[in-house]
Design an enzyme around this catalytic site. Sequence first.
Site, PDB file in Angstrom:
ATOM      1  N   GLU A 198       6.522   1.714  23.067  1.00 42.75           N
ATOM      2  CA  GLU A 198       7.111   0.484  22.506  1.00 42.75           C
ATOM      3  C   GLU A 198       8.393   0.818  21.718  1.00 42.75           C
ATOM      4  OE1 GLU A 198       4.211  -1.903  20.255  1.00 42.75           O
ATOM      5  OE2 GLU A 198       5.688  -2.024  18.647  1.00 42.75           O
ATOM      6  N   LYS A 249      -3.588   4.080  22.239  1.00 46.80           N
ATOM      7  CA  LYS A 249      -2.886   3.053  21.447  1.00 46.80           C
ATOM      8  C   LYS A 249      -1.653   3.654  20.772  1.00 46.80           C
ATOM      9  CE  LYS A 249      -1.941  -0.742  19.129  1.00 46.80           C
ATOM     10  NZ  LYS A 249      -1.507  -0.586  17.825  1.00 46.80           N
ATOM     11  N   HIS A 279       0.970   4.020  23.341  1.00 52.24           N
ATOM     12  CA  HIS A 279       1.483   2.665  23.591  1.00 52.24           C
ATOM     13  C   HIS A 279       2.594   2.340  22.584  1.00 52.24           C
ATOM     14  CE1 HIS A 279       1.709  -1.571  22.389  1.00 52.24           C
ATOM     15  NE2 HIS A 279       1.503  -1.876  23.646  1.00 52.24           N
ATOM     16  N   ASN A 280       2.322   2.601  21.316  1.00 50.00           N
ATOM     17  CA  ASN A 280       3.308   2.282  20.291  1.00 50.00           C
ATOM     18  C   ASN A 280       4.549   3.162  20.425  1.00 50.00           C
ATOM     19  OD1 ASN A 280       1.191   0.669  19.474  1.00 50.00           O
ATOM     20  ND2 ASN A 280       1.558   1.001  17.308  1.00 50.00           N
TER      21      ASN A 280
HETATM   22  P1  NBP Z   1      -4.217  -4.720   6.292  1.00 51.25           P
HETATM   23  O1  NBP Z   1      -3.871  -3.463   6.968  1.00 51.25           O
HETATM   24  O2  NBP Z   1      -3.196  -5.370   5.433  1.00 51.25           O
HETATM   25  O3  NBP Z   1      -5.539  -4.477   5.419  1.00 51.25           O
HETATM   26  C1  NBP Z   1      -6.081  -5.477   4.607  1.00 51.25           C
HETATM   27  C2  NBP Z   1      -7.590  -5.463   4.679  1.00 51.25           C
HETATM   28  O4  NBP Z   1      -8.103  -4.182   4.289  1.00 51.25           O
HETATM   29  C3  NBP Z   1      -8.185  -6.485   3.728  1.00 51.25           C
HETATM   30  O5  NBP Z   1      -9.313  -7.044   4.344  1.00 51.25           O
HETATM   31  C4  NBP Z   1      -8.565  -5.620   2.544  1.00 51.25           C
HETATM   32  O6  NBP Z   1      -9.575  -6.166   1.758  1.00 51.25           O
HETATM   33  C5  NBP Z   1      -9.071  -4.404   3.245  1.00 51.25           C
HETATM   34  N1  NBP Z   1      -9.202  -3.225   2.377  1.00 51.25           N
HETATM   35  C6  NBP Z   1      -8.270  -2.444   1.803  1.00 51.25           C
HETATM   36 BR1  NBP Z   1      -6.480  -2.743   1.893  1.00 51.25          BR
HETATM   37  N2  NBP Z   1      -8.757  -1.431   1.107  1.00 51.25           N
HETATM   38  C7  NBP Z   1     -10.096  -1.550   1.221  1.00 51.25           C
HETATM   39  C8  NBP Z   1     -11.182  -0.803   0.710  1.00 51.25           C
HETATM   40  N3  NBP Z   1     -10.972   0.294  -0.025  1.00 51.25           N
HETATM   41  N4  NBP Z   1     -12.427  -1.213   1.009  1.00 51.25           N
HETATM   42  C9  NBP Z   1     -12.629  -2.305   1.759  1.00 51.25           C
HETATM   43  N5  NBP Z   1     -11.638  -3.057   2.287  1.00 51.25           N
HETATM   44  C10 NBP Z   1     -10.379  -2.687   2.017  1.00 51.25           C
HETATM   45  O7  NBP Z   1      -4.748  -5.811   7.352  1.00 51.25           O
HETATM   46  P2  NBP Z   1      -4.203  -6.200   8.801  1.00 51.25           P
HETATM   47  O8  NBP Z   1      -2.713  -6.327   8.836  1.00 51.25           O
HETATM   48  O9  NBP Z   1      -5.044  -7.346   9.217  1.00 51.25           O
HETATM   49  O10 NBP Z   1      -4.568  -4.945   9.708  1.00 51.25           O
HETATM   50  C11 NBP Z   1      -5.896  -4.465   9.834  1.00 51.25           C
HETATM   51  C12 NBP Z   1      -5.893  -3.224  10.687  1.00 51.25           C
HETATM   52  O11 NBP Z   1      -5.402  -3.546  11.991  1.00 51.25           O
HETATM   53  C13 NBP Z   1      -4.969  -2.129  10.173  1.00 51.25           C
HETATM   54  O12 NBP Z   1      -5.554  -0.892  10.408  1.00 51.25           O
HETATM   55  C14 NBP Z   1      -3.730  -2.278  11.005  1.00 51.25           C
HETATM   56  O13 NBP Z   1      -3.009  -1.068  11.117  1.00 51.25           O
HETATM   57  C15 NBP Z   1      -4.329  -2.706  12.322  1.00 51.25           C
HETATM   58  N6  NBP Z   1      -3.427  -3.433  13.217  1.00 51.25           N
HETATM   59  C16 NBP Z   1      -2.556  -4.330  12.740  1.00 51.25           C
HETATM   60  C17 NBP Z   1      -1.729  -5.023  13.599  1.00 51.25           C
HETATM   61  C18 NBP Z   1      -0.766  -6.033  13.069  1.00 51.25           C
HETATM   62  O14 NBP Z   1       0.041  -6.551  13.869  1.00 51.25           O
HETATM   63  N7  NBP Z   1      -0.800  -6.377  11.788  1.00 51.25           N
HETATM   64  C19 NBP Z   1      -1.822  -4.816  14.966  1.00 51.25           C
HETATM   65  C20 NBP Z   1      -2.753  -3.926  15.451  1.00 51.25           C
HETATM   66  C21 NBP Z   1      -3.558  -3.240  14.564  1.00 51.25           C
HETATM   67  P3  NBP Z   1      -9.226  -7.131   0.512  1.00 51.25           P
HETATM   68  O15 NBP Z   1      -9.033  -8.487   1.088  1.00 51.25           O
HETATM   69  O16 NBP Z   1     -10.412  -7.028  -0.354  1.00 51.25           O
HETATM   70  O17 NBP Z   1      -7.971  -6.589  -0.125  1.00 51.25           O
END
Ligand code: NBP
Length: 477
Positions: free
Chosen positions: A189, A182, A185-186
């Site tokens: 990209e 992955k 991949h990035n």
């Molecule tokens: P975020 O990366 O913004 O993370 C938010 C989530 O993490 C919320 O559910 C939050 O809970 C939880 N969280 C945090 Br912050 N600290 C925490 C802790 N100490 N304990 C428990 N939960 C915690 O969310 P996302 O953009 O949906 O991405 C999720 C993952 O997917 C990341 O690793 C990201 O790199 C990856 N990813 C993202 C994309 C994209 O396009 N965005 C693509 C591919 C992969 P809360 O609601 O309680 O704050």
Amino acid sequence: ATAQIGVTGLAVMGRNLARNFARHGYTVALHNRTPSRTHALIEEFGHEGNFVATERPEEFVAALERPRRLMIMVKAGDPTDTVIEEFAPLLEPGDMIIDGGNAHFADTRRRERALRERGVHFVGTGVSGGEEGALHGPSIMPGGSAESYASLGPLLEAISAKVDGEPCCTHIGPDGAGHFVKMVHNGIEYADMQLIGEAYDLLRQVGGYHPPQIAEIFRRWNTGRLDSYLIEITAEVLAHTDAATGAPFVDVVQDRAEQKGTGRWTVQIALDLGVPVSAIAQAVFARSSSGHTDLRAAYRDLPGAGARPLSAHEAETFTAHVEQALYASKIIAYDQGWKMIMDGSAEYDWDIDPGAVAAIWRGGCIIRAAFLDRIRAAYAADPGLVSLLSDREFGQEIGGAQQSWREVVATAARHGIPVPAFSTALAYYDSLRAERLPAALTQAQRDFFGAHTYRRTDREGSFHTRWAEHDRPEVSA
Ligand code: NBP
């Protein structure tokens, strides 16, 4: 226990993956640190399928059928460790923790080792395609044990993108293999986006075309061998007019590109592995130099090339050259990426199938493209391919493009337009093609100042010249 899978971390990615599982008929247990996100999901999308909303970790784990499949979609880094520590004690041998965040593969290797000691499978999984992909079908790159894939694979394959009926998901290899792939991949990209950016800049500044005209050119290219998601969205962006000012949208966006880190990781790891991913590195550097406002101010008034723009007729010919240069450079960037995957695979004993990686990137992910089918075919014809350019068709294509490629890089230099990725890709091509490289001189210099020795072209062994002595005698080292 009724849920086949549980998702904890219900921000954009986790929420959409959970909905995707539910839409495919799976019962999905939901959990989020802040319960309001869980309730919001049920309220808005509860009708889409079977969800089990939970608040306490014990409740979440109890909702999962055994062996448990628990997917973590929280912010990568420390939050992932926090969540693992929270849930791992509640699990039993044979259970699986799937980390779908953008973890560094070295963290994944560490977590996998620690959990394996407790009998829990840790499946570091690359997920590409952003928010939309997560909902409608991402490209999925799971690592971890073959045993965990046997249980988990069908679910991941079900929610993944499909191309010609084939799922864009396959078991990449043990421990960190999925997150490594992955990451690359990035990195690819980044390179692809930079190359497209350079093509746009040349068409605009040398070709004299306006953004909507360039959008048309990209649309046309998108019906040929450059057919890809990134070219498609580039045309959309370039055709877009800013509502507030009436200017081309691209002109109202500040020209500083940000990055979240996976491109940088790719280059850092490539340096450790000794893989020359120069096109990816240039793309990362191009983003960072775009953000150096102070440096850009210091350089701004320095003299440039001052070449005249092309005539309309010349611009047409030039556009055809740019298409060739873009395609050739793209082959190099992908070739470097695949080399990195194969070197990583050898270093960590992952036994990655390079053709399978091409196959699962044909849909769902950001670099999805017709081109990936060609890469897959090249590896199908010869699984031991050293380079994509050893494939007869790719070799012929780059051979056919190389004169245009040189023309474009030379024109860019004459006009003072930066094309770091185009030119580094061409330099890579010429370096590897070269009969003799100035590396001979480098090695001689090293021997001169540091007695680092050299090998001769005509005899076996290592040698050193005593440079300080009058007659510079050569000795065996
Ligand atoms: P975020 O990366 O913004 O993370 C938010 C989530 O993490 C919320 O559910 C939050 O809970 C939880 N969280 C945090 Br912050 N600290 C925490 C802790 N100490 N304990 C428990 N939960 C915690 O969310 P996302 O953009 O949906 O991405 C999720 C993952 O997917 C990341 O690793 C990201 O790199 C990856 N990813 C993202 C994309 C994209 O396009 N965005 C693509 C591919 C992969 P809360 O609601 O309680 O704050």
